[in-house]
Design a protein around this motif. Sequence first.
Motif, PDB file in Angstrom:
ATOM      1  N   THR A   1     -77.334 -90.045   2.164  1.00 54.63           N
ATOM      2  CA  THR A   1     -77.013 -88.946   3.065  1.00 54.63           C
ATOM      3  C   THR A   1     -77.972 -87.800   2.820  1.00 54.63           C
ATOM      4  N   ASP A   2     -77.712 -86.667   3.456  1.00 50.88           N
ATOM      5  CA  ASP A   2     -78.585 -85.510   3.316  1.00 50.88           C
ATOM      6  C   ASP A   2     -77.793 -84.281   2.872  1.00 50.88           C
TER       7      ASP A   2
ATOM      8  N   GLU B   1     -79.300 -83.235  -6.510  1.00 52.93           N
ATOM      9  CA  GLU B   1     -80.502 -82.920  -7.282  1.00 52.93           C
ATOM     10  C   GLU B   1     -81.584 -83.973  -7.093  1.00 52.93           C
ATOM     11  N   THR B   2     -81.228 -85.139  -6.600  1.00 49.58           N
ATOM     12  CA  THR B   2     -82.210 -86.195  -6.366  1.00 49.58           C
ATOM     13  C   THR B   2     -82.819 -86.119  -4.968  1.00 49.58           C
ATOM     14  N   LEU B   3     -82.263 -85.270  -4.107  1.00 50.58           N
ATOM     15  CA  LEU B   3     -82.742 -85.163  -2.728  1.00 50.58           C
ATOM     16  C   LEU B   3     -83.816 -84.097  -2.601  1.00 50.58           C
ATOM     17  N   GLU B   4     -84.746 -84.346  -1.729  1.00 56.30           N
ATOM     18  CA  GLU B   4     -85.753 -83.341  -1.408  1.00 56.30           C
ATOM     19  C   GLU B   4     -85.161 -82.345  -0.431  1.00 56.30           C
ATOM     20  N   GLY B   5     -85.773 -81.189  -0.343  1.00 56.26           N
ATOM     21  CA  GLY B   5     -85.342 -80.201   0.637  1.00 56.26           C
ATOM     22  C   GLY B   5     -84.554 -79.098   0.002  1.00 56.26           C
TER      23      GLY B   5
END
Length: 87
Positions: A43-44, A82-86
């Motif tokens: 997901t985002d 914490e593993t997602l970009e952005g």
Amino acid sequence: MAHEELTRASEELRAAAEAADGEERERLDRQADQFAELAERGTDHGRLARHENALREIKAASGEDVVGHIEAAMDAITAYRETLEGV
């Protein structure tokens, strides 16, 4: 794997639901189901933020047993974010 954090969130929310009653239980069950699905596909930040808002609302109206599980789920969500970009 980062998706394990979403699985952990789902499991904590399922435990929270078992400790809850009525509408609170139903809402937590729905959240647990949704996190199980998100664990499979990812997901985002935006979607997670909406879930976090719903969990904060549920948490504010919950007893101590339920709150502990919601906090653990939110910790897992934070770890995943914490593993997602952005944002």
